[in-house]
Design a protein around this motif. Sequence first.
Motif, PDB file in Angstrom:
ATOM      1  N   ASN A  77      42.800 102.619 -20.451  1.00  0.00           N
ATOM      2  CA  ASN A  77      42.593 101.855 -19.215  1.00  0.00           C
ATOM      3  C   ASN A  77      41.228 101.167 -19.174  1.00  0.00           C
ATOM      4  N   THR A  78      40.714 100.757 -20.331  1.00  0.00           N
ATOM      5  CA  THR A  78      39.392 100.127 -20.367  1.00  0.00           C
ATOM      6  C   THR A  78      39.430  98.815 -21.165  1.00  0.00           C
ATOM      7  N   TYR A  79      38.495  97.937 -20.826  1.00  0.00           N
ATOM      8  CA  TYR A  79      38.268  96.712 -21.590  1.00  0.00           C
ATOM      9  C   TYR A  79      36.774  96.412 -21.568  1.00  0.00           C
ATOM     10  N   THR A  80      36.366  95.564 -22.486  1.00  0.00           N
ATOM     11  CA  THR A  80      34.950  95.214 -22.614  1.00  0.00           C
ATOM     12  C   THR A  80      34.769  93.728 -22.368  1.00  0.00           C
ATOM     13  N   HIS A  81      33.804  93.389 -21.513  1.00  0.00           N
ATOM     14  CA  HIS A  81      33.469  91.992 -21.237  1.00  0.00           C
ATOM     15  C   HIS A  81      31.958  91.840 -21.259  1.00  0.00           C
ATOM     16  N   ASN A  82      31.482  90.928 -22.093  1.00  0.00           N
ATOM     17  CA  ASN A  82      30.035  90.699 -22.252  1.00  0.00           C
ATOM     18  C   ASN A  82      29.282  91.987 -22.531  1.00  0.00           C
ATOM     19  N   GLY A  83      29.881  92.816 -23.375  1.00  0.00           N
ATOM     20  CA  GLY A  83      29.213  94.047 -23.792  1.00  0.00           C
ATOM     21  C   GLY A  83      29.277  95.185 -22.800  1.00  0.00           C
ATOM     22  N   GLN A  84      29.909  94.964 -21.661  1.00  0.00           N
ATOM     23  CA  GLN A  84      30.023  96.021 -20.647  1.00  0.00           C
ATOM     24  C   GLN A  84      31.463  96.479 -20.541  1.00  0.00           C
ATOM     25  N   GLN A  85      31.650  97.787 -20.394  1.00  0.00           N
ATOM     26  CA  GLN A  85      32.993  98.356 -20.316  1.00  0.00           C
ATOM     27  C   GLN A  85      33.426  98.508 -18.863  1.00  0.00           C
ATOM     28  N   TYR A  86      34.687  98.157 -18.611  1.00  0.00           N
ATOM     29  CA  TYR A  86      35.258  98.260 -17.270  1.00  0.00           C
ATOM     30  C   TYR A  86      36.557  99.051 -17.341  1.00  0.00           C
ATOM     31  N   PRO A 158      38.745  85.199 -17.643  1.00  0.00           N
ATOM     32  CA  PRO A 158      39.910  85.540 -18.460  1.00  0.00           C
ATOM     33  C   PRO A 158      40.902  86.394 -17.672  1.00  0.00           C
ATOM     34  N   PHE A 159      42.197  86.149 -17.872  1.00  0.00           N
ATOM     35  CA  PHE A 159      43.198  86.947 -17.155  1.00  0.00           C
ATOM     36  C   PHE A 159      44.573  86.694 -17.744  1.00  0.00           C
ATOM     37  N   SER A 160      45.495  87.548 -17.347  1.00  0.00           N
ATOM     38  CA  SER A 160      46.918  87.271 -17.498  1.00  0.00           C
ATOM     39  C   SER A 160      47.575  87.580 -16.168  1.00  0.00           C
ATOM     40  N   VAL A 161      48.766  86.997 -15.968  1.00  0.00           N
ATOM     41  CA  VAL A 161      49.484  87.181 -14.716  1.00  0.00           C
ATOM     42  C   VAL A 161      50.963  87.329 -15.049  1.00  0.00           C
ATOM     43  N   GLY A 162      51.673  88.056 -14.213  1.00  0.00           N
ATOM     44  CA  GLY A 162      53.096  88.250 -14.461  1.00  0.00           C
ATOM     45  C   GLY A 162      53.811  88.796 -13.244  1.00  0.00           C
ATOM     46  N   LEU A 163      55.114  88.938 -13.387  1.00  0.00           N
ATOM     47  CA  LEU A 163      55.960  89.516 -12.346  1.00  0.00           C
ATOM     48  C   LEU A 163      56.747  90.673 -12.943  1.00  0.00           C
ATOM     49  N   GLU A 255      60.762  90.829 -17.082  1.00  0.00           N
ATOM     50  CA  GLU A 255      59.429  90.505 -16.597  1.00  0.00           C
ATOM     51  C   GLU A 255      58.789  89.359 -17.391  1.00  0.00           C
ATOM     52  N   PRO A 256      58.570  88.214 -16.771  1.00  0.00           N
ATOM     53  CA  PRO A 256      57.797  87.162 -17.420  1.00  0.00           C
ATOM     54  C   PRO A 256      56.296  87.468 -17.321  1.00  0.00           C
ATOM     55  N   TRP A 257      55.618  87.455 -18.471  1.00  0.00           N
ATOM     56  CA  TRP A 257      54.178  87.672 -18.542  1.00  0.00           C
ATOM     57  C   TRP A 257      53.533  86.489 -19.246  1.00  0.00           C
ATOM     58  N   THR A 258      52.283  86.178 -18.871  1.00  0.00           N
ATOM     59  CA  THR A 258      51.572  85.115 -19.587  1.00  0.00           C
ATOM     60  C   THR A 258      50.930  85.617 -20.872  1.00  0.00           C
ATOM     61  N   ALA A 259      50.795  86.912 -21.024  1.00  0.00           N
ATOM     62  CA  ALA A 259      50.167  87.479 -22.223  1.00  0.00           C
ATOM     63  C   ALA A 259      50.695  88.892 -22.438  1.00  0.00           C
ATOM     64  N   PRO A 260      50.614  89.395 -23.671  1.00  0.00           N
ATOM     65  CA  PRO A 260      51.073  90.758 -23.919  1.00  0.00           C
ATOM     66  C   PRO A 260      50.058  91.786 -23.435  1.00  0.00           C
ATOM     67  N   ARG A 261      50.430  93.051 -23.585  1.00  0.00           N
ATOM     68  CA  ARG A 261      49.523  94.148 -23.243  1.00  0.00           C
ATOM     69  C   ARG A 261      48.194  94.008 -23.990  1.00  0.00           C
ATOM     70  N   ASN A 262      47.128  94.449 -23.344  1.00  0.00           N
ATOM     71  CA  ASN A 262      45.800  94.559 -23.953  1.00  0.00           C
ATOM     72  C   ASN A 262      45.170  93.213 -24.269  1.00  0.00           C
ATOM     73  N   LEU A 264      43.202  91.415 -22.565  1.00  0.00           N
ATOM     74  CA  LEU A 264      41.778  91.329 -22.201  1.00  0.00           C
ATOM     75  C   LEU A 264      40.876  91.796 -23.340  1.00  0.00           C
ATOM     76  N   ASN A 265      41.399  92.670 -24.197  1.00  0.00           N
ATOM     77  CA  ASN A 265      40.629  93.121 -25.358  1.00  0.00           C
ATOM     78  C   ASN A 265      40.897  92.288 -26.610  1.00  0.00           C
ATOM     79  N   THR A 266      42.158  91.921 -26.821  1.00  0.00           N
ATOM     80  CA  THR A 266      42.519  91.230 -28.059  1.00  0.00           C
ATOM     81  C   THR A 266      42.387  89.712 -27.966  1.00  0.00           C
ATOM     82  N   GLY A 267      42.517  89.179 -26.749  1.00  0.00           N
ATOM     83  CA  GLY A 267      42.495  87.735 -26.566  1.00  0.00           C
ATOM     84  C   GLY A 267      43.829  87.063 -26.800  1.00  0.00           C
TER      85      GLY A 267
END
Length: 290
Positions: A77-86, A158-163, A255-262, A264-267
Motif C-alpha cells: 500500500n505504498t508508493y514513492t514520489h520525489n523520493g518520499q514514500q506515501y 500523476p494518477f489513474s482513474v477507473g470504475l 471495470e474500465p481502468w486507465t492504468a494497471p495496478r501499481n 504510481l510506482n511503475t509508470g
Amino acid sequence: MFAIACSQQQYKTYTLTDKAADSLIEIVPERGGIVARWSIQGQEILYLDAERFANPQLSVRGGIPILFPICGNLPDNTYTHNGQQYALKQHGFARDLPWKVTNEDTQNQAAVTLVLESNETTRTVYPFDFQLAFTYQLQGNQLAIRQRITNHSAVAMPFSVGLHPYFLVRDKTQLHFAIPATEYQDQRTKTQHAFTGNFDFEQDEIDAAFRPLSAANASVCDRDRNLQLHLSWDDTYYSTFVFWTQKGKDFYCVEPWTAPRNALNTGDDLISLEPGESLNAWVNMTVTFL
C-alpha cells in the motif's frame, strides 16, 4: 419525461428517472459519489451489499464505486514520489469520501454533476491539489459517466482513474463475454492466460486484467436474465479492463481502468496532468433485453 428527486434516507439520495423508459438510478454523494442502484423496467441491474453500504466505516461492495488516484492496490500500500514514500490503500480514496452535487439537468436527460476536491486528508496520502467532477447522465437504458479531472497543483499530477461496477447475476455459468483482448493476467498469481470468452467459475476468486485492448468496448450476455450489458469507454485514456468475481457471490465486476495496478510506482499508462490543465473522459453503459 426526466426527473430528479432528493430524499433523506440513511444518506441523502438523488434519484434520476427516465419515466418513458421506466429506468432510474440512485446516487449517494456522501458515500463516495456512488451510483448505488440502477433499475430498468423493474429489473435491478446492479448488486449492492446493503450491510456494508449502511456501515460508513466499511468500503462499499456494490453499485459503481469510483477509483482514484489509483486502480487496484500497491505493494504494501505504498508508493514513492520525489523520493518520499506515501501510503495509499486499494483503489484510492475517492470512493470513501463525501462528494458535493453542483449541477442538475432534466432537459434532454436526467443528469447530476458531483465534485470532489482535494483537502488536508487527501494531501497526506497524495500530495496534489485537484478537482474531480463526475456527471451521471441517464437516458433510456443508458448510463453515461462523464469525468473531468483538473490539476490545481503547481506541479504535474500523476494518477489513474477507473470504475468498479458490480452487476447482479443469478447464474454465472449463463454469462458470455466479448472482451477485446486475447489474454489476461491473473492478478493474484501474476501469470498470463489465453482468453477464449469464458471463465472457470469453480474458482474461489477470479481477478483478471486484460491488456492490451484491441477496441474500446466490451459486452456481457446474461442468458439467464435475458439481458446484455454493453460498455464503451474513451480509448484516449482507458487502457485496461478488469473482470472480478468471487465464488458464491451474486455479482460480477467489469471495470474500465486507465492504468494497471501499481502504475504510481511503475509508470505504466500513468496519466500525468500538467498544472492548471483538465482532462475529460467518459464511460458508457447500456443494457438491452434479449
